[in-house]
Scaffold this active site. Structure first.
Site, PDB file in Angstrom:
ATOM      1  N   ASN A  65     -12.200   6.607   1.350  1.00  0.00           N
ATOM      2  CA  ASN A  65     -11.099   7.151   2.235  1.00  0.00           C
ATOM      3  C   ASN A  65      -9.822   7.357   1.634  1.00  0.00           C
ATOM      4  O   ASN A  65      -9.337   6.383   0.806  1.00  0.00           O
ATOM      5  CB  ASN A  65     -10.966   6.122   3.640  1.00  0.00           C
ATOM      6  CG  ASN A  65     -12.028   5.899   4.402  1.00  0.00           C
ATOM      7  OD1 ASN A  65     -12.714   4.761   4.424  1.00  0.00           O
ATOM      8  ND2 ASN A  65     -12.702   7.042   4.797  1.00  0.00           N
TER       9      ASN A  65
ATOM     10  N   GLU B 107       0.805  -1.170   0.041  1.00  0.00           N
ATOM     11  CA  GLU B 107      -0.118  -0.100   0.023  1.00  0.00           C
ATOM     12  C   GLU B 107       0.786   1.288   0.156  1.00  0.00           C
ATOM     13  O   GLU B 107       1.212   1.739   1.013  1.00  0.00           O
ATOM     14  CB  GLU B 107      -1.007   0.026   1.115  1.00  0.00           C
ATOM     15  CG  GLU B 107      -1.876   1.224   1.210  1.00  0.00           C
ATOM     16  CD  GLU B 107      -2.950   1.182   2.431  1.00  0.00           C
ATOM     17  OE1 GLU B 107      -3.600   1.883   2.562  1.00  0.00           O
ATOM     18  OE2 GLU B 107      -2.462   0.301   3.397  1.00  0.00           O
TER      19      GLU B 107
ATOM     20  N   ASP C  12      -8.254  -2.995   7.143  1.00  0.00           N
ATOM     21  CA  ASP C  12      -6.989  -2.122   7.297  1.00  0.00           C
ATOM     22  C   ASP C  12      -6.549  -2.265   8.672  1.00  0.00           C
ATOM     23  O   ASP C  12      -6.423  -1.202   9.302  1.00  0.00           O
ATOM     24  CB  ASP C  12      -7.571  -0.675   6.713  1.00  0.00           C
ATOM     25  CG  ASP C  12      -6.480   0.008   6.538  1.00  0.00           C
ATOM     26  OD1 ASP C  12      -5.361  -0.140   6.430  1.00  0.00           O
ATOM     27  OD2 ASP C  12      -6.690   1.493   6.721  1.00  0.00           O
TER      28      ASP C  12
ATOM     29  N   HIS D 262     -14.706   5.112   9.304  1.00  0.00           N
ATOM     30  CA  HIS D 262     -13.930   5.345   8.121  1.00  0.00           C
ATOM     31  C   HIS D 262     -15.210   5.943   7.148  1.00  0.00           C
ATOM     32  O   HIS D 262     -14.824   6.763   6.224  1.00  0.00           O
ATOM     33  CB  HIS D 262     -13.497   4.362   7.571  1.00  0.00           C
ATOM     34  CG  HIS D 262     -12.003   4.079   8.112  1.00  0.00           C
ATOM     35  ND1 HIS D 262     -11.801   3.676   9.321  1.00  0.00           N
ATOM     36  CD2 HIS D 262     -10.861   4.534   7.752  1.00  0.00           C
ATOM     37  CE1 HIS D 262     -10.562   3.547   9.633  1.00  0.00           C
ATOM     38  NE2 HIS D 262      -9.803   4.138   8.467  1.00  0.00           N
TER      39      HIS D 262
ATOM     40  N   ASP E 191     -16.529   0.220  10.022  1.00  0.00           N
ATOM     41  CA  ASP E 191     -16.289   0.222  11.324  1.00  0.00           C
ATOM     42  C   ASP E 191     -17.226   1.287  11.850  1.00  0.00           C
ATOM     43  O   ASP E 191     -17.043   1.617  12.915  1.00  0.00           O
ATOM     44  CB  ASP E 191     -14.825   0.246  11.783  1.00  0.00           C
ATOM     45  CG  ASP E 191     -14.286   1.456  11.377  1.00  0.00           C
ATOM     46  OD1 ASP E 191     -15.008   2.372  10.398  1.00  0.00           O
ATOM     47  OD2 ASP E 191     -13.031   1.805  11.625  1.00  0.00           O
ATOM     48  N   GLY E 192     -17.943   2.109  11.011  1.00  0.00           N
ATOM     49  CA  GLY E 192     -18.819   3.081  11.632  1.00  0.00           C
ATOM     50  C   GLY E 192     -17.925   4.385  11.652  1.00  0.00           C
ATOM     51  O   GLY E 192     -18.301   5.708  12.106  1.00  0.00           O
TER      52      GLY E 192
ATOM     53  N   HIS F  10      -9.915   0.955   0.011  1.00  0.00           N
ATOM     54  CA  HIS F  10     -10.980   1.455   0.997  1.00  0.00           C
ATOM     55  C   HIS F  10     -11.508   2.698   0.419  1.00  0.00           C
ATOM     56  O   HIS F  10     -11.251   3.705   0.582  1.00  0.00           O
ATOM     57  CB  HIS F  10     -10.402   1.963   2.242  1.00  0.00           C
ATOM     58  CG  HIS F  10      -8.821   2.498   2.308  1.00  0.00           C
ATOM     59  ND1 HIS F  10      -8.398   3.635   1.795  1.00  0.00           N
ATOM     60  CD2 HIS F  10      -7.637   2.194   3.186  1.00  0.00           C
ATOM     61  CE1 HIS F  10      -7.337   3.953   1.828  1.00  0.00           C
ATOM     62  NE2 HIS F  10      -6.678   3.122   2.618  1.00  0.00           N
TER      63      HIS F  10
ATOM     64  N   GLY G  32      -5.518   3.670  10.379  1.00  0.00           N
ATOM     65  CA  GLY G  32      -5.860   2.089  10.335  1.00  0.00           C
ATOM     66  C   GLY G  32      -7.286   1.910  10.911  1.00  0.00           C
ATOM     67  O   GLY G  32      -7.927   2.955  11.349  1.00  0.00           O
TER      68      GLY G  32
ATOM     69  N   LEU H 264      -7.594   9.394  11.505  1.00  0.00           N
ATOM     70  CA  LEU H 264      -7.762   7.900  11.716  1.00  0.00           C
ATOM     71  C   LEU H 264      -6.632   7.297  11.372  1.00  0.00           C
ATOM     72  O   LEU H 264      -5.790   7.694  10.221  1.00  0.00           O
ATOM     73  CB  LEU H 264      -9.004   7.310  10.699  1.00  0.00           C
ATOM     74  CG  LEU H 264     -10.407   7.721  11.020  1.00  0.00           C
ATOM     75  CD1 LEU H 264     -11.274   7.414  10.009  1.00  0.00           C
ATOM     76  CD2 LEU H 264     -10.761   6.934  12.528  1.00  0.00           C
TER      77      LEU H 264
END
Length: 377
Positions: free
Chosen positions: A212, A124, A267, A244, A241-242, A209, A302, A300
């Site tokens: 993001n 990445e 992630d 991102h 996850d609520g 992702h 990860g 954020l």
């Protein structure tokens, strides 16, 4: 040794069965029936294909970037197996070329030794965009050198994924990567709609992702998010996850994009499967508060997401049936990686990578995980 599991419920990736047997030998599924001479075990709950996570930075208290060795890989697979993941791509975040080569050599060794759960590698970065770098190191962001290109094109790394920004990498290089069996994902990018479309035409097949660290959909410029949602052939990873992605944004994307092109990723960082609540990464002090990882910069950093939580969140956030959420964690990632003949669904000849869930009601948890027929959790 032949083993037959008789599952209270069994989901093979397409159909849900009741009280159904599945027989295993030498790490493979050999029949959807009982087999003479097999040891039979009845299991309560729902048996399904093991989850596949294409973006795993760490687990069990270890980060691949910081501890690039076999112990870390084993700690990661053991940690994620607790949450149903049977196959993963260890993910190296933006690093120097020496670390990239070290990681490639490690993955090659792990595959040669048949390390359970390791099917390849995800690089990445570092060929990303400064404006969308997140916590990636600015000092390491760069174009692709010939040395790096040679590493990515090696044929001893299993499944290969490279996340890059198309405004930073020529389409001819994307074509070279794709020709060497690299799955090119677009992400950490400020690319325009046209630049993104050009990268897709060159062979890029995924988006890292979704939403993001990528240029957002706007009224006068669709940008990367718009291109991702419009394209019918590419896959999108979602971190559910609520934190991102807002649930309604994720739900809208699921409605717009073909459902079978959306897959769950975590992630995840080193906190998964450990008691760790603080870590350092590349100058960032990262803290776990509840289920959220943030840097001292407020970004954020990860996630602290595991795959069974992502599955349960998909049901709630996307308002979809549980078996559709299971596909997002197993079948669709396998199809993206081109390995659905052996992974991501239960079929005769497939790897015996299995996850047993407590039930399909009220946020089930993982009871057991098998990798190649061997109980890991």
């Amino acid at each position: 040794m032949r083993t037959t599991l008789i599952a209270e419920q069994l989901f093979d990736g397409k159909t849900l069965y009741e009280n159904h047997p599945i027989s295993i030998e030498d790490g493979k599924i050999i029949a959807f029936d009982t087999i003479k001479g097999a040891i039979e075990n009845k299991v309560s709950g729902l048996l399904t294909a093991g989850f596949i996570d294409t973006q795993v930075n760490g687990g069990g208290g270890y980060l691949l970037n910081q501890d690039t060795n076999l112990h870390t890989l084993k700690a990661m697979t053991n940690a994620h197996a607790k949450f149903g993941t049977s196959s993963l791509l260890p993910t190296l975040i933006t690093s120097d070329v020496n670390k990239i080569e070290q990681t490639a050599n490690l993955i090659s060794t792990a595959l040669a030794q048949n390390t359970p759960g390791i099917i390849g590698v995800h690089f990445e970065g570092p060929h990303i965009s400064e404006p969308k770098k997140g916590i990636h190191s600015s000092q390491q962001i760069r174009g692709i050198s010939q040395q790096e290109l040679d590493i990515y094109c090696r044929d001893d790394l299993g499944i290969k994924v490279v996340t890059l920004a198309p405004e930073s990498v020529d389409c001819d290089i994307i074509k070279t990567l794709v020709a060497s069996n690299v799955h090119v994902c677009l992400g950490h990018s400020n690319a325009t709609f046209v630049q993104t479309q050009a990268a897709l035409a060159a062979g890029a097949s995924g988006f890292t992702h979704l939403f993001n660290a990528m240029s957002a959909l706007e009224s006068r410029e669709p940008n990367m998010v718009g291109a991702a949602l419009l394209d019918e052939q590419s896959w999108c990873g979602l971190i559910l996850d609520g934190h991102h992605v807002h649930p309604s944004t994720a739900k809208l994307a699921y409605k717009v994009k073909a459902a079978h092109k959306m897959m769950l990723v975590t992630d995840s960082m080193s906190t998964i499967g450990s008691e760790q609540t603080h870590l350092q990464f590349d100058g960032h002090q990262i803290s776990l508060t509840g289920d959220k990882l943030t840097s001292n910069t407020g970004q954020l950093a990860g996630s602290a997401l595991n795959m069974i939580t992502a599955v349960n969140n998909a049901v709630k956030m996307l308002n979809i049936p549980f078996i559709d959420a299971l596909k997002m964690a197993s079948l669709y990632p396998a199809q993206f990686l081109g390995i659905a003949d052996s992974y991501g669904q239960l079929a005769v000849g497939s790897n015996a990578d299995l996850t047993l869930l407590s039930s399909t009601h009220s946020s089930p948890h993982v009871v057991n995980t098998w990798i190649s027929g061997r109980a890991i959790f």
